[in-house]
Design a protein around this motif. Structure first.
Motif, PDB file in Angstrom:
ATOM      1  N   GLY A 181       0.824  -1.203   0.000  1.00  0.00           N
ATOM      2  CA  GLY A 181       0.000   0.000   0.000  1.00  0.00           C
ATOM      3  C   GLY A 181       0.854   1.247   0.000  1.00  0.00           C
ATOM      4  N   ALA A 182       1.964   1.218  -0.744  1.00  0.00           N
ATOM      5  CA  ALA A 182       2.950   2.292  -0.721  1.00  0.00           C
ATOM      6  C   ALA A 182       2.988   3.063  -2.042  1.00  0.00           C
ATOM      7  CB  ALA A 182       4.345   1.716  -0.422  1.00  0.00           C
ATOM      8  N   THR A 183       3.735   4.156  -2.037  1.00  0.00           N
ATOM      9  CA  THR A 183       3.984   4.980  -3.217  1.00  0.00           C
ATOM     10  C   THR A 183       5.311   4.585  -3.847  1.00  0.00           C
ATOM     11  OG1 THR A 183       2.762   6.866  -2.327  1.00  0.00           O
ATOM     12  CG2 THR A 183       4.425   7.357  -3.998  1.00  0.00           C
ATOM     13  N   VAL A 184       5.395   4.633  -5.168  1.00  0.00           N
ATOM     14  CA  VAL A 184       6.667   4.443  -5.858  1.00  0.00           C
ATOM     15  C   VAL A 184       7.294   5.808  -6.148  1.00  0.00           C
ATOM     16  CG1 VAL A 184       7.732   3.812  -8.076  1.00  0.00           C
ATOM     17  CG2 VAL A 184       6.233   2.190  -6.903  1.00  0.00           C
ATOM     18  N   LEU A 185       8.544   5.963  -5.747  1.00  0.00           N
ATOM     19  CA  LEU A 185       9.329   7.138  -6.130  1.00  0.00           C
ATOM     20  C   LEU A 185      10.364   6.666  -7.138  1.00  0.00           C
ATOM     21  CD1 LEU A 185      10.379  10.039  -5.986  1.00  0.00           C
ATOM     22  CD2 LEU A 185      11.703   9.389  -3.958  1.00  0.00           C
ATOM     23  N   ALA A 186      10.171   7.005  -8.412  1.00  0.00           N
ATOM     24  CA  ALA A 186      11.089   6.607  -9.476  1.00  0.00           C
ATOM     25  C   ALA A 186      12.111   7.714  -9.695  1.00  0.00           C
ATOM     26  CB  ALA A 186      10.321   6.328 -10.761  1.00  0.00           C
ATOM     27  N   VAL A 187      13.380   7.365  -9.548  1.00  0.00           N
ATOM     28  CA  VAL A 187      14.451   8.359  -9.603  1.00  0.00           C
ATOM     29  C   VAL A 187      15.367   8.077 -10.792  1.00  0.00           C
ATOM     30  CG1 VAL A 187      16.380   9.413  -8.367  1.00  0.00           C
ATOM     31  CG2 VAL A 187      14.391   8.561  -7.090  1.00  0.00           C
ATOM     32  N   GLN A 188      15.520   9.074 -11.647  1.00  0.00           N
ATOM     33  CA  GLN A 188      16.482   9.017 -12.746  1.00  0.00           C
ATOM     34  C   GLN A 188      17.609   9.984 -12.420  1.00  0.00           C
ATOM     35  OE1 GLN A 188      17.506   8.808 -17.251  1.00  0.00           O
ATOM     36  NE2 GLN A 188      16.217   7.476 -16.033  1.00  0.00           N
ATOM     37  N   VAL A 189      18.838   9.491 -12.382  1.00  0.00           N
ATOM     38  CA  VAL A 189      20.000  10.322 -12.065  1.00  0.00           C
ATOM     39  C   VAL A 189      20.802  10.556 -13.330  1.00  0.00           C
ATOM     40  CG1 VAL A 189      22.030  10.595 -10.607  1.00  0.00           C
ATOM     41  CG2 VAL A 189      20.063   9.309  -9.752  1.00  0.00           C
ATOM     42  N   ARG A 190      21.033  11.804 -13.660  1.00  0.00           N
ATOM     43  CA  ARG A 190      21.762  12.190 -14.861  1.00  0.00           C
ATOM     44  C   ARG A 190      23.093  12.834 -14.463  1.00  0.00           C
ATOM     45  NH1 ARG A 190      19.583   9.819 -19.066  1.00  0.00           N
ATOM     46  NH2 ARG A 190      20.573  11.409 -20.384  1.00  0.00           N
ATOM     47  N   PRO A 191      24.109  12.766 -15.345  1.00  0.00           N
ATOM     48  CA  PRO A 191      25.413  13.367 -15.005  1.00  0.00           C
ATOM     49  C   PRO A 191      25.337  14.880 -14.903  1.00  0.00           C
ATOM     50  CG  PRO A 191      25.367  12.631 -17.298  1.00  0.00           C
ATOM     51  CD  PRO A 191      24.124  12.094 -16.656  1.00  0.00           C
TER      52      PRO A 191
END
Length: 299
Positions: A186-196
């Motif tokens: 029952g949680a939220t997804v935090l999708a993280v994209q890391v760029r240079p």
């Protein structure tokens, strides 16, 4: 249907340490959520010279009995801990001769996932010493490996499952796991994209802006369809300029867990290729879930 339906069990490495007990509790919760059996595994790694006691006061048979009884007691205590936290859970216990990393890797071949407590070794020791379990298991396992370095953060409602996204096929597998985990919790997804990040004040201003745009595009492509498949899971997206380990470690400070993929190919080379996962094992502030690549996954 979950990704692990039909899998035999959640395997957890058991030792007489606080870190291992934390891992047992996490594994028990995960097995309960997924309706799987919990398999407690203790590696009976014989001390050097145990078969030749210096004063000959304890023959080998006595040493064998001592270490086996100790191992069985460790398993019994872990069983009581898991059952106390999750009454009614299906639990099996296994005492296996061998070095811990080899034993756990062997148990991973038919497991839904493997859970380990963090020994909090330095980065160098994690790669080079016999005390390391997480690195060789992560590098070779064909199922997700969870390293419980710190407890999950449950103060937020709903909680957050962080997933690192880089656009690769193995990253897509990590996203799939993250959405399933978030749905179960029952949680939220935090999708993280890391760029240079480019520090130059002249070139950086333009290039950094382009990196943000490119990151948003790639993040959108990877997440496409998952909101439809898991309509119960809220999704937040974040594009950050910087280093993946540092960024994801920061995000883990308030997370239930952080999920990443690994490009590990086996052996020392494979360990280095999984640098983000291995870096998080050292620096994350919550359990780290490393999802393996398929044999035919590209980089």
């Amino acid at each position: 249907m979950t990704a692990f339906e039909g899998s035999a069990s959640v395997v957890v490495g058991v030792e007489n340490t606080d870190a291992a007990r934390l891992a047992v509790l996490w594994a028990a919760g995960e097995a309960d959520r997924r309706g799987l059996r919990l398999r407690l595994v203790h590696a009976l790694d014989w001390p050097v010279g145990a078969e030749h006691d210096p004063d000959m006061s304890k023959p080998w048979e006595t040493w064998s009995g001592i270490f086996r009884r100790s191992g069985q007691q460790t398993l019994e205590e872990a069983h009581a801990l898991a059952l106390g936290a999750r009454p009614g859970l299906d639990i099996t216990r296994l005492l296996v001769d061998g070095q811990p990393d080899a034993v756990i890797r062997g148990q991973a071949t038919n497991a839904a996932m493997v859970v380990l407590g963090s020994r909090r070794l330095s980065s160098v020791k994690e790669l080079t010493t016999a005390g390391s379990i997480a690195v060789p298991v992560v590098a070779h396992a064909t199922c997700p490996v969870v390293v419980v370095r710190d407890p999950e953060h449950v103060e937020d409602d709903p909680g957050t499952v962080v997933v690192g996204v880089d656009g690769s096929r193995v990253s897509e597998r990590a996203v799939a796991f993250a959405f399933e985990e978030a749905s179960l919790r029952g949680a939220t997804v935090l999708a993280v994209q890391v760029r240079p990040f480019i520090a130059s004040p002249v070139v950086g201003a333009v290039n950094n802006a382009e990196e943000i745009v490119e990151g948003r595009i790639r993040l959108g492509e990877t997440l496409a369809g998952w909101a439809e498949k898991y309509p119960d899971v809220p999704v937040r997206r974040q594009v950050v300029l910087g280093h993946p380990v540092h960024t994801l470690a920061q995000a883990s400070e308030h997370a239930l867990c952080v999920v990443v993929g690994t490009r590990g190919l086996g052996g020392f080379k494979g360990m280095l290729l999984g640098s983000v996962g291995h870096g998080l094992v050292q620096h994350a502030h919550c359990p780290v879930i490393v999802v393996p690549r398929e044999r035919d996954d590209g980089d």
